[in-house]
Design a protein around this motif. Structure first.
Motif, PDB file in Angstrom:
ATOM      1  N   ASP A 139      -9.843   6.647   8.414  1.00  0.00           N
ATOM      2  CA  ASP A 139     -10.884   5.893   7.707  1.00  0.00           C
ATOM      3  C   ASP A 139     -10.339   5.285   6.417  1.00  0.00           C
ATOM      4  OD1 ASP A 139     -12.763   6.434   9.639  1.00  0.00           O
ATOM      5  OD2 ASP A 139     -13.592   8.172   8.599  1.00  0.00           O
ATOM      6  N   ASP A 140      -9.542   6.087   5.674  1.00  0.00           N
ATOM      7  CA  ASP A 140      -8.943   5.571   4.440  1.00  0.00           C
ATOM      8  C   ASP A 140      -7.983   4.419   4.732  1.00  0.00           C
ATOM      9  OD1 ASP A 140     -10.332   7.471   3.017  1.00  0.00           O
ATOM     10  OD2 ASP A 140      -8.670   8.897   2.937  1.00  0.00           O
ATOM     11  N   LEU A 141      -7.241   4.541   5.833  1.00  0.00           N
ATOM     12  CA  LEU A 141      -6.319   3.476   6.234  1.00  0.00           C
ATOM     13  C   LEU A 141      -7.081   2.190   6.516  1.00  0.00           C
ATOM     14  CD1 LEU A 141      -3.580   2.346   7.198  1.00  0.00           C
ATOM     15  CD2 LEU A 141      -4.043   3.397   9.428  1.00  0.00           C
ATOM     16  N   GLU A 142      -8.170   2.301   7.251  1.00  0.00           N
ATOM     17  CA  GLU A 142      -8.953   1.105   7.584  1.00  0.00           C
ATOM     18  C   GLU A 142      -9.515   0.449   6.327  1.00  0.00           C
ATOM     19  OE1 GLU A 142     -12.553  -0.335  10.584  1.00  0.00           O
ATOM     20  OE2 GLU A 142     -12.070   1.803  10.379  1.00  0.00           O
ATOM     21  N   ILE A 143      -9.986   1.260   5.371  1.00  0.00           N
ATOM     22  CA  ILE A 143     -10.519   0.712   4.119  1.00  0.00           C
ATOM     23  C   ILE A 143      -9.428  -0.033   3.356  1.00  0.00           C
ATOM     24  CG2 ILE A 143     -11.410   1.344   1.841  1.00  0.00           C
ATOM     25  CD1 ILE A 143     -12.914   3.635   3.245  1.00  0.00           C
ATOM     26  N   ALA A 144      -8.229   0.567   3.283  1.00  0.00           N
ATOM     27  CA  ALA A 144      -7.123  -0.069   2.556  1.00  0.00           C
ATOM     28  C   ALA A 144      -6.734  -1.398   3.200  1.00  0.00           C
ATOM     29  CB  ALA A 144      -5.916   0.872   2.518  1.00  0.00           C
TER      30      ALA A 144
ATOM     31  N   ARG B  40     -12.260  15.925  -3.047  1.00  0.00           N
ATOM     32  CA  ARG B  40     -13.037  15.030  -2.208  1.00  0.00           C
ATOM     33  C   ARG B  40     -12.739  15.358  -0.752  1.00  0.00           C
ATOM     34  NH1 ARG B  40     -13.873   8.466  -2.783  1.00  0.00           N
ATOM     35  NH2 ARG B  40     -15.553   8.319  -1.244  1.00  0.00           N
ATOM     36  N   VAL B  41     -13.656  16.050  -0.104  1.00  0.00           N
ATOM     37  CA  VAL B  41     -13.424  16.511   1.266  1.00  0.00           C
ATOM     38  C   VAL B  41     -13.645  15.409   2.287  1.00  0.00           C
ATOM     39  CG1 VAL B  41     -13.977  18.914   0.730  1.00  0.00           C
ATOM     40  CG2 VAL B  41     -15.793  17.368   1.491  1.00  0.00           C
ATOM     41  N   SER B  42     -14.379  14.357   1.901  1.00  0.00           N
ATOM     42  CA  SER B  42     -14.663  13.261   2.822  1.00  0.00           C
ATOM     43  C   SER B  42     -15.094  12.048   2.015  1.00  0.00           C
ATOM     44  CB  SER B  42     -15.779  13.650   3.798  1.00  0.00           C
ATOM     45  OG  SER B  42     -17.011  13.826   3.110  1.00  0.00           O
ATOM     46  N   ARG B  43     -15.400  10.960   2.711  1.00  0.00           N
ATOM     47  CA  ARG B  43     -15.876   9.758   2.022  1.00  0.00           C
ATOM     48  C   ARG B  43     -17.220  10.006   1.349  1.00  0.00           C
ATOM     49  NH1 ARG B  43     -15.521   5.044   6.407  1.00  0.00           N
ATOM     50  NH2 ARG B  43     -16.405   3.854   4.675  1.00  0.00           N
ATOM     51  N   LYS B  44     -17.942  11.039   1.780  1.00  0.00           N
ATOM     52  CA  LYS B  44     -19.301  11.272   1.275  1.00  0.00           C
ATOM     53  C   LYS B  44     -19.390  12.359   0.215  1.00  0.00           C
ATOM     54  CE  LYS B  44     -24.066  12.107   2.675  1.00  0.00           C
ATOM     55  NZ  LYS B  44     -25.068  12.124   3.757  1.00  0.00           N
TER      56      LYS B  44
ATOM     57  N   ILE C 154       0.880  -1.173   0.000  1.00  0.00           N
ATOM     58  CA  ILE C 154       0.000   0.000   0.000  1.00  0.00           C
ATOM     59  C   ILE C 154       0.912   1.215   0.000  1.00  0.00           C
ATOM     60  CG2 ILE C 154      -1.726   1.329   1.267  1.00  0.00           C
ATOM     61  CD1 ILE C 154      -2.748  -1.274   2.472  1.00  0.00           C
ATOM     62  N   PHE C 155       0.872   1.987  -1.078  1.00  0.00           N
ATOM     63  CA  PHE C 155       1.728   3.159  -1.187  1.00  0.00           C
ATOM     64  C   PHE C 155       1.213   4.284  -0.301  1.00  0.00           C
ATOM     65  CE2 PHE C 155       2.419   0.954  -5.206  1.00  0.00           C
ATOM     66  CZ  PHE C 155       3.798   0.965  -5.296  1.00  0.00           C
ATOM     67  N   THR C 156       2.130   5.031   0.312  1.00  0.00           N
ATOM     68  CA  THR C 156       1.787   6.269   1.004  1.00  0.00           C
ATOM     69  C   THR C 156       2.486   7.388   0.251  1.00  0.00           C
ATOM     70  OG1 THR C 156       3.662   6.091   2.547  1.00  0.00           O
ATOM     71  CG2 THR C 156       1.577   5.075   3.211  1.00  0.00           C
ATOM     72  N   THR C 157       1.749   8.427  -0.098  1.00  0.00           N
ATOM     73  CA  THR C 157       2.314   9.399  -1.023  1.00  0.00           C
ATOM     74  C   THR C 157       1.789  10.799  -0.779  1.00  0.00           C
ATOM     75  OG1 THR C 157       2.467  10.015  -3.367  1.00  0.00           O
ATOM     76  CG2 THR C 157       0.512   8.805  -2.690  1.00  0.00           C
ATOM     77  N   ALA C 158       2.627  11.768  -1.064  1.00  0.00           N
ATOM     78  CA  ALA C 158       2.214  13.168  -1.061  1.00  0.00           C
ATOM     79  C   ALA C 158       2.220  13.703  -2.489  1.00  0.00           C
ATOM     80  CB  ALA C 158       3.160  13.984  -0.182  1.00  0.00           C
ATOM     81  N   TYR C 159       2.241  12.812  -3.471  1.00  0.00           N
ATOM     82  CA  TYR C 159       2.243  13.231  -4.868  1.00  0.00           C
ATOM     83  C   TYR C 159       0.951  13.948  -5.220  1.00  0.00           C
ATOM     84  CZ  TYR C 159       6.558  11.088  -6.507  1.00  0.00           C
ATOM     85  OH  TYR C 159       7.871  10.787  -6.729  1.00  0.00           O
ATOM     86  N   ASP C 160       0.976  14.720  -6.302  1.00  0.00           N
ATOM     87  CA  ASP C 160      -0.190  15.517  -6.661  1.00  0.00           C
ATOM     88  C   ASP C 160      -1.310  14.648  -7.229  1.00  0.00           C
ATOM     89  OD1 ASP C 160       0.311  14.967  -9.368  1.00  0.00           O
ATOM     90  OD2 ASP C 160       1.463  16.800  -9.648  1.00  0.00           O
ATOM     91  N   GLU C 161      -2.462  15.281  -7.456  1.00  0.00           N
ATOM     92  CA  GLU C 161      -3.657  14.559  -7.858  1.00  0.00           C
ATOM     93  C   GLU C 161      -3.514  13.899  -9.220  1.00  0.00           C
ATOM     94  OE1 GLU C 161      -6.413  13.926  -6.270  1.00  0.00           O
ATOM     95  OE2 GLU C 161      -5.958  15.033  -4.464  1.00  0.00           O
TER      96      GLU C 161
ATOM     97  N   LYS D 209      -5.201   5.212  -9.297  1.00  0.00           N
ATOM     98  CA  LYS D 209      -6.587   4.750  -9.280  1.00  0.00           C
ATOM     99  C   LYS D 209      -6.933   3.970 -10.550  1.00  0.00           C
ATOM    100  CE  LYS D 209      -8.688   8.285  -6.337  1.00  0.00           C
ATOM    101  NZ  LYS D 209      -9.483   7.401  -5.473  1.00  0.00           N
ATOM    102  N   LEU D 210      -6.522   4.499 -11.688  1.00  0.00           N
ATOM    103  CA  LEU D 210      -6.880   3.875 -12.951  1.00  0.00           C
ATOM    104  C   LEU D 210      -6.215   2.520 -13.124  1.00  0.00           C
ATOM    105  CD1 LEU D 210      -6.811   7.018 -15.257  1.00  0.00           C
ATOM    106  CD2 LEU D 210      -8.821   5.739 -14.512  1.00  0.00           C
ATOM    107  N   ASN D 211      -5.183   2.258 -12.350  1.00  0.00           N
ATOM    108  CA  ASN D 211      -4.506   0.966 -12.427  1.00  0.00           C
ATOM    109  C   ASN D 211      -4.762   0.113 -11.183  1.00  0.00           C
ATOM    110  OD1 ASN D 211      -2.545   0.920 -14.959  1.00  0.00           O
ATOM    111  ND2 ASN D 211      -2.622   3.008 -14.174  1.00  0.00           N
ATOM    112  N   SER D 212      -5.788   0.485 -10.417  1.00  0.00           N
ATOM    113  CA  SER D 212      -6.228  -0.293  -9.244  1.00  0.00           C
ATOM    114  C   SER D 212      -5.096  -0.552  -8.259  1.00  0.00           C
ATOM    115  CB  SER D 212      -6.843  -1.619  -9.711  1.00  0.00           C
ATOM    116  OG  SER D 212      -7.953  -1.387 -10.552  1.00  0.00           O
ATOM    117  N   ILE D 213      -4.294   0.455  -8.020  1.00  0.00           N
ATOM    118  CA  ILE D 213      -3.179   0.350  -7.085  1.00  0.00           C
ATOM    119  C   ILE D 213      -3.592   1.002  -5.771  1.00  0.00           C
ATOM    120  CG2 ILE D 213      -0.788   1.039  -6.649  1.00  0.00           C
ATOM    121  CD1 ILE D 213      -0.505   1.151  -9.762  1.00  0.00           C
ATOM    122  N   ASP D 214      -3.369   0.310  -4.673  1.00  0.00           N
ATOM    123  CA  ASP D 214      -3.750   0.855  -3.371  1.00  0.00           C
ATOM    124  C   ASP D 214      -2.752   1.931  -2.935  1.00  0.00           C
ATOM    125  OD1 ASP D 214      -5.993  -0.666  -3.081  1.00  0.00           O
ATOM    126  OD2 ASP D 214      -5.001  -2.257  -1.959  1.00  0.00           O
TER     127      ASP D 214
END
Length: 251
Positions: free
Chosen positions: A103-108, A201-205, A75-82, A89-94
């Motif tokens: 919350d994002d950590l728990e989902i991953a 995306r400010v939140s999961r919702k 699972i990559f952790t990154t500060a890279y830009d959007e 995302k397009l390559n289904s990489i976590d």
């Protein structure tokens, strides 16, 4: 489960360790550079899961994989830009965007557990990922949505969107004229299709556009509350972990 963290900033590594351990997991090892990581992998059993920072003090972490045939989920952790994140995302990489949201950590982690096999990551083309990050591909972002209404199709341009939100497993588009439309997509997919200069995306919702922000208020626990022009069905809250990134986005 055997977990390691590879992160060059030691305070960030310790913070991630605490968040992982809050999920009932145990971090066995923390490494802080490409050189240290290569030496460790040469002399130790490979873990089930690696939390991997991309930019380390002595180079890109992909250099580790160029030297060692690592048999672990990543699972990559990154500060890279959007733009780079869309390549993930397009390559289904976590990945987890810094600062890491719990919350994002728990989902991953749940996604990793659901796969039930660390071997699922072995097909990743790290050279391809490296190229995407260094030379991200220019993308054409979504300009309009076609929505089925009975026997008719309605066209809504991106400039009409006040926000996107999820509710009861559905994804909705809310317009500046205070109307809601059900979309046949997810917020995760929309993130890959919207221009990150204009949408966040400010939140999961919620995903909101820059032009939709009417007011920003201080909220409890160091969070922010965004007031939109017409959407009043729920509070739009920027989580504490995303506040700094959100402030950077709004300039």
């Amino acid at each position: 489960m055997n977990i390691i963290i590879i992160e060059d900033e030691k305070p960030a590594a310790r913070l991630l360790q605490r968040k992982v351990e809050k999920l009932g997991l145990q971090v066995n090892t923390m490494l802080h550079s490409v050189e240290e990581s290569i030496d460790w992998f040469q002399n130790n059993m490979h873990p089930d899961l690696i939390f991997l920072d991309i930019q380390l003090s002595d180079g890109l972490s992909f250099e580790i994989f160029e030297s060692i045939d690592i048999k672990s989920a990543v699972i990559f952790t990154t500060a890279y830009d959007e733009y780079a994140l869309r390549a993930f995302k397009l390559n289904s990489i976590d990945y987890l965007l810094k600062p890491i949201d719990e919350d994002d950590l728990e989902i991953a982690v749940q996604k990793f557990k659901a796969r039930n096999s660390s071997a699922s990551n072995l097909s990743l083309d790290f050279e391809m990922i490296k190229k995407m990050l260094i030379n991200p591909i220019d993308r054409v972002y979504k300009k309009r949505f076609t929505i089925k209404m009975g026997q008719q199709l309605k066209m809504i341009t991106i400039d009409e969107v006040e926000c996107f939100y999820s509710e009861n497993k559905g994804t909705y588009l809310h317009t500046f004229d205070n109307r809601n439309y059900l979309l046949d997509t997810t917020l995760e997919q929309l993130e890959t299709e919207l221009d990150p200069q204009h949408f966040y995306r400010v939140s999961r919702k919620f995903i909101i556009p820059m032009k939709g922000i009417k007011e920003i208020q201080l909220y409890s626990n160091s969070r922010l509350k965004v007031i939109l022009p017409t959407y009043k069905e729920d509070e739009v809250i920027v989580s504490r972990e995303k506040v700094n990134d959100f402030k950077t986005w709004i300039g």
